[in-house]
Every structure is written in C-alpha cells, then in structure tokens.
Design a protein around this motif. Structure first.
Motif, PDB file in Angstrom:
ATOM      1  N   LEU A 195       0.864  -1.184   0.000  1.00 55.29           N
ATOM      2  CA  LEU A 195       0.000   0.000   0.000  1.00 55.29           C
ATOM      3  C   LEU A 195       0.901   1.235   0.000  1.00 55.29           C
ATOM      4  O   LEU A 195       1.687   1.433   0.928  1.00 55.29           O
ATOM      5  N   ILE A 196       0.800   2.042  -1.058  1.00 54.22           N
ATOM      6  CA  ILE A 196       1.605   3.261  -1.169  1.00 54.22           C
ATOM      7  C   ILE A 196       0.679   4.441  -0.900  1.00 54.22           C
ATOM      8  O   ILE A 196      -0.278   4.674  -1.653  1.00 54.22           O
ATOM      9  N   LEU A 197       0.935   5.163   0.166  1.00 56.01           N
ATOM     10  CA  LEU A 197       0.036   6.229   0.622  1.00 56.01           C
ATOM     11  C   LEU A 197       0.353   7.545  -0.077  1.00 56.01           C
ATOM     12  O   LEU A 197       1.420   7.694  -0.690  1.00 56.01           O
ATOM     13  N   PRO A 198      -0.548   8.530   0.014  1.00 55.22           N
ATOM     14  CA  PRO A 198      -0.332   9.785  -0.713  1.00 55.22           C
ATOM     15  C   PRO A 198       0.911  10.521  -0.206  1.00 55.22           C
ATOM     16  O   PRO A 198       1.331  10.327   0.936  1.00 55.22           O
ATOM     17  N   PRO A 199       1.506  11.355  -1.069  1.00 52.25           N
ATOM     18  CA  PRO A 199       2.695  12.106  -0.648  1.00 52.25           C
ATOM     19  C   PRO A 199       2.355  13.116   0.442  1.00 52.25           C
ATOM     20  O   PRO A 199       1.217  13.539   0.591  1.00 52.25           O
ATOM     21  N   GLY A 200       3.379  13.477   1.199  1.00 55.92           N
ATOM     22  CA  GLY A 200       3.195  14.489   2.239  1.00 55.92           C
ATOM     23  C   GLY A 200       3.087  13.935   3.638  1.00 55.92           C
ATOM     24  O   GLY A 200       2.733  14.666   4.572  1.00 55.92           O
ATOM     25  N   LEU A 201       3.379  12.653   3.827  1.00 55.79           N
ATOM     26  CA  LEU A 201       3.259  12.017   5.143  1.00 55.79           C
ATOM     27  C   LEU A 201       4.632  11.796   5.766  1.00 55.79           C
ATOM     28  O   LEU A 201       5.629  11.582   5.060  1.00 55.79           O
ATOM     29  N   THR A 202       4.667  11.805   7.078  1.00 56.26           N
ATOM     30  CA  THR A 202       5.819  11.273   7.792  1.00 56.26           C
ATOM     31  C   THR A 202       5.512   9.824   8.149  1.00 56.26           C
ATOM     32  O   THR A 202       4.347   9.401   8.124  1.00 56.26           O
ATOM     33  N   THR A 203       6.510   9.057   8.470  1.00 52.70           N
ATOM     34  CA  THR A 203       6.295   7.648   8.778  1.00 52.70           C
ATOM     35  C   THR A 203       5.481   7.450  10.051  1.00 52.70           C
ATOM     36  O   THR A 203       4.953   6.357  10.290  1.00 52.70           O
ATOM     37  N   GLU A 204       5.352   8.498  10.880  1.00 53.80           N
ATOM     38  CA  GLU A 204       4.619   8.376  12.134  1.00 53.80           C
ATOM     39  C   GLU A 204       3.119   8.646  11.982  1.00 53.80           C
ATOM     40  O   GLU A 204       2.332   8.293  12.863  1.00 53.80           O
ATOM     41  N   GLU A 205       2.726   9.293  10.891  1.00 53.00           N
ATOM     42  CA  GLU A 205       1.327   9.713  10.757  1.00 53.00           C
ATOM     43  C   GLU A 205       0.368   8.591  10.360  1.00 53.00           C
ATOM     44  O   GLU A 205      -0.716   8.473  10.948  1.00 53.00           O
ATOM     45  N   PRO A 206       0.680   7.779   9.367  1.00 54.20           N
ATOM     46  CA  PRO A 206      -0.312   6.772   8.953  1.00 54.20           C
ATOM     47  C   PRO A 206      -0.400   5.625   9.947  1.00 54.20           C
ATOM     48  O   PRO A 206       0.441   5.468  10.839  1.00 54.20           O
TER      49      PRO A 206
END
Length: 564
Positions: A169-180
C-alpha cells in the motif's frame, strides 16, 4: 449482526447441496500454479487509486491454455482506457468487463496464451479508480481517511501450490512515517501482521506485507489509515469501523459472510443461466439441420462430417490445417504462435473451406484473422446444412461414426510400424472425428517408433531441419512396396499431434467459447425474448453489493475473486 449466523449458514449449505459452483469453475479445464504475485495499490493525491498486478503463471501439462485472465476490481468506477496490460513484455489490447467477476475485467491473451507446461508473467495497471477511500473514525488530532483492499484471487479448483505473495500500500505524498496507521491483515494471512515500512523514491510512505506461504486462491484483506487532508474531501465516500493499528478482521469477516450469504442464492440462480448460456454458445448447428429426413447423406468430407457432429471449432480448424499441409498448400514456419508459409501457386483440388482458411491465415491482424476464420465456419455450416436437406442427421451421424471406428481399427490392425504409418496417413482426418482422439492417438502410437508421413516436415519445423537431404522414396507396381520414411519415438509423434490442436486453439482462436459464440450468433441465434423474459432480465447491475459492507473501510474490497 451475529444473529444472522445460523440462517446464513443454512442458506450457504442449501446452495452447496444443490450442487452449484462458482461461474469460473465452468469455464475450461484450467490447472496452474502462481509461483509469484505482487500487488501494489497507490493512493493518488486526487483521491483515486491505481492498482498494479504482476502475476507469474505456471500452466500445468495437459491443462487448457491460459487464454483469459480475470481480475476483480473494487468497484465499477474505472475506465477501460485507463487499463494497461502485457504478458511477457507483449502488450495486450483485448480488455473487457469480465463475464465472471463483477466488478472486474477480462484480459484476453490472444496469441500469447500460456500453453500447457509453459510459464508467463502478466502485468496489469488499472489507474484512476474512484470511490475507493473511506472515512476513518479514528479519534486522533485530525480526521483520518482509510483504504481497505482485498487483491483479486483465483478459483481454488484451478490453482496449485504456494505463492510468493506481496501486497504493498503506497500512501499519498506528504506524510511522515509516524502519521499513517496500518491495519492488521485478515487472520488467514500466513505472514507477519506487521508490514515492512519505508519511504519510496518520491518520499511516499508505504507498507509491504510478504509471505512465501500464501496462495493465489485465498482472499486476503489489507488496509491503512492516513490523514484525510491529503486527499480531496469529495473523494472520501465510505465509512470505516474504527481500528487503530490492530484491525480486528473477525468482525469484518462476519460482515463479509453476511453479504456473501445473501448473494449466494442469487449467484446460484445466475449460474444456472450462465451454464445454459455457455453451453448454447457452442451449439452452432442451425435447428433446420436437426429436422429428420430420410436416409444417409454419403459423400461428406471428414471436415463436413465434423460439422454435422458439432465437433469443437478448434478441432475442425486444425483438421483443415492438416489437410492443406498434406496437400502441399502450406508449410508451418513456427508452431507457437502459428505462422504459415503458403505455396505459390496453390495446388489444385482444394476444398472451398481450405481456400478460405488460407485467405484468413494470410491476414496479419489477429482480430481480422479470427473474423476470417469465423466467416469460414459460418459458410461451412451453411453448406453442410444445405447438403443435409432431406436427409436424416441421426442416421448420417451414425454412418460417419462407423467410418471413424473402422479407421481406427485399420490403424490398430497394421502389422508393422511402416504399414501403420501409411494407413494412419490415409485415414487421419477421419480419426480426428473421434471424441477420444487425443487418448486414442497416445494409446496407439506411444508404445513404439512411428514412421512419420511424407508431409510431416511441412508440419514440424524442428523435425524438418533434421530431415535427411535425400528424398523419401517408395517403389510400387507389381513389386513389394519398400518404404524409406524417417522415424520418431511414438510418444513424441503422439504428443506433437495433440499439441497441434492445443497450439492452434491458443495462438489463433484464443478463447474457444467466445470464438464459437460469435459463430453461433449467426448460424443458430437465440429466439427473440418474450416480454416476460425481458422483464425478468431488467434491473440491477453487476457490481458487488457487499463491497462497502465487507470492507467496512474505503469500499476497496474486490469482492469477486478472479478465476481464469
């Protein structure tokens, strides 16, 4: 929800007792392994998703060619123009909504069908699927969206062995590894619940689950949640049951079973109609040919008799291929995919359907070639129908069945391999009318050496390159016949004959049912529907009604499994 358990169980059991199977199981005798399957799901910034499948198939010896692959999709919100597919690097253009998996697509492999004993890797990209992201009820500092996805799977009746399976699962850009937040996969997942987590080259957070103990016939469910600000609000269309990090799939599976239970009865009913429809597509003879007359129609060629017996279309076209090879009208340059070189000028004495076959096979475009072969079959069926006017089909079929039996008896009675070869060469076209032709060929020829017929070099390019330069010679007249023919091990000869039909079907015809169905539509069309049958057919579409209920997060569960 739990109180539905017993009624659903009873309903499913009743469906089982009635003997209904999944529609996929009715297709062809598929048997294959999936040594490796990689699935990637990209959540795009615009709120759509892109799916990528890379599936390695290993077809089993003796199975049907893998000519069509069905892929289940999350919903109907896709466009065929946004789908790209290739097999072993060859682009595939024939992509349509699947008749088996709804929602889903059918990818026709055409000339690149995976023949028995061979392997092939299918790559599919489905871009811009809308309506697959749901609203999460995670109580965090900001609203979260979620995606829950079940990759397409295949019918258990066809798949063998284990699969090196990975889901990313590749999440949308703009995330840090701690957020999702990743969701715990379904409890039947044989690998680790905790995925490998990292950033891709574009800095996007991704989760990868991998197991070498998985298989391609089980439904696995994966999911993740991420801040809703990363996609447009209008793209979030479903509602999720809250589950931070540890996605309790047991409740979700109950929802899935509930949904499947309600659908099973209707699937069973639909299956009866499907089986009837599939069977009818293979019945290309017009009704008037079955109207009983009197007496036997003698003088039909083996190909014409095959039409009367309603032999499979791929068998009939292969009979024509062998016929023009024997007459010296063509030479096989390559067997898979089939490529022919035609004699110029053509020899005399060709049947009209043989000339039409040559004209069709000269066409380079696959679709145009198939249309030409279908036109040939329509003309041949109409010609046989006209010849049978006033004669009894039942008596005539029995007559030609007796010829088939006598043909095999003559071959089996031959006292030497040399005589057997000459006898088989004379009656081969009649033996191919035997519905056990493949088995009979193996039984008769496999035990010992076979003196191949003089035209064999035009059929087998590998054998042709190894043939001696001196011509085959025989002496006739009043003296005893002497034969100077090259030999093959009987098992090789039998296998080559049988493979000829399989290769023709896979590389030229493609899906036999679909190919024949287009012929039947012209020679034996169904009667026009009555007003009452039209009313029964009206109504709902083909989407999986349980998608949102079973996914519970994002409605991205491909409820219908794959199959072929």
């Amino acid at each position: 929800m739990k109180r539905w358990g017993l009624p659903i169980f009873i309903l499913l059991w009743l469906v089982y007792l009635l003997g209904f199977q999944t529609p996929i199981a009715a297709a062809q005798s598929y048997a294959f392994e999936v040594p490796r399957q990689e699935v990637d799901l990209y959540v795009n910034p615009d709120g759509t998703i892109t799916l990528y499948y890379e599936i390695e198939f290993r077809n089993q010896p003796g199975a049907s060619p893998i000519d069509v692959v069905d892929i289940g999709l999350p919903n109907e919100n896709y466009r065929l123009s946004d789908i790209k597919a290739e097999i072993d690097g060859f682009p595939l253009a024939d992509i349509e909504p699947s008749p088996f998996v709804q929602p889903g697509i059918a990818i026709t492999l055409g000339n690149h069908a995976i023949s028995p004993g061979s392997t092939g890797t299918l790559k599919v990209t489905i871009a811009n699927i809308e309506g697959a992201i749901g609203k999460s009820t995670l109580e965090l500092s900001e609203p979260y969206a979620s995606i829950v996805f079940s990759p397409s799977w295949f019918d258990k009746a066809f798949v063998r062995g284990k699969t090196d399976y990975s889901m990313t699962l590749i999440l949308p850009p703009g995330l840090t590894t701690e957020e999702p937040r990743y969701h715990k996969p379904s409890s039947n997942w044989p690998g680790s619940n905790e995925p490998y987590t990292n950033l891709d080259a574009q800095g996007r957070v991704y989760y990868t689950w991998r197991s070498t103990e998985a298989n391609a016939y089980t439904q696995y469910i994966f999911g993740a949640s991420f801040p809703a600000r990363l996609v447009p609000a209008a793209a979030i269309v479903a509602t999720e049951v809250p589950n931070p990090r540890s996605f309790q799939i047991s409740e979700d599976l109950i929802g899935l079973l509930c949904c499947v239970g309600f659908m099973s009865f209707f699937v069973a009913i639909a299956y009866v109609g499907y089986r009837s429809s599939q069977k009818r597509r293979m019945q290309y003879l017009p009704p008037k040919i079955a109207i009983e007359g009197h007496g036997i129609k003698r003088g039909l060629t083996a190909v014409e008799a095959a039409i009367l017996m309603e032999q499979p279309v791929d068998r009939i076209l292969t009979m024509i291929l062998f016929s023009i090879l024997k007459k010296g009208a063509a030479t096989v340059i390559q067997q898979d995919p089939l490529e022919l070189d035609f004699t110029q000028p053509l020899p005399e004495g060709l049947q009209p359907y043989e000339i039409e076959f040559i004209e069709a096979m000269r066409l380079k475009d696959v679709r145009e070639r198939q249309k030409g072969l279908q036109e040939l079959m329509v003309n041949l069926i109409n010609a046989v129908s006209e010849k049978m006017r006033g004669f009894s089909r039942k008596e005539t079929v029995a007559y030609y069945e007796s010829i088939v039996k006598k043909a095999w008896d003559q071959v089996k009675a031959a006292e030497t391999p040399e005589v057997r070869a000459l006898t088989y060469d004379e009656v081969m076209d009649w033996t191919m009318l035997d519905r056990r032709w493949e088995d009979q060929t193996r039984e008769v020829f496999a035990p010992g050496p076979v003196f191949v017929p003089a035209w064999w070099g035009r059929y087998d390019p590998v054998f042709r390159r190894s043939m001696p330069a001196t011509p085959v010679s025989t002496s006739g007249g009043g003296s005893k016949t002497t034969i100077n023919l090259p030999k093959l091990p009987g098992s090789d000869f039998a296998a080559s004959m049988v493979r000829g039909v399989e290769a023709f079907s896979a590389s030229v015809i493609g899906n036999v049912t679909e190919f024949t169905g287009k012929i039947t539509a012209r020679t034996n069309p169904p009667p026009p529907p009555t007003s009452s049958s039209m009313a029964r057919r009206g109504g709902g579409g083909g989407s999986c009604a349980c998608a949102c209920a079973c996914a519970c997060a994002g409605c991205a569960c491909a409820c219908a499994g794959g199959g072929r």
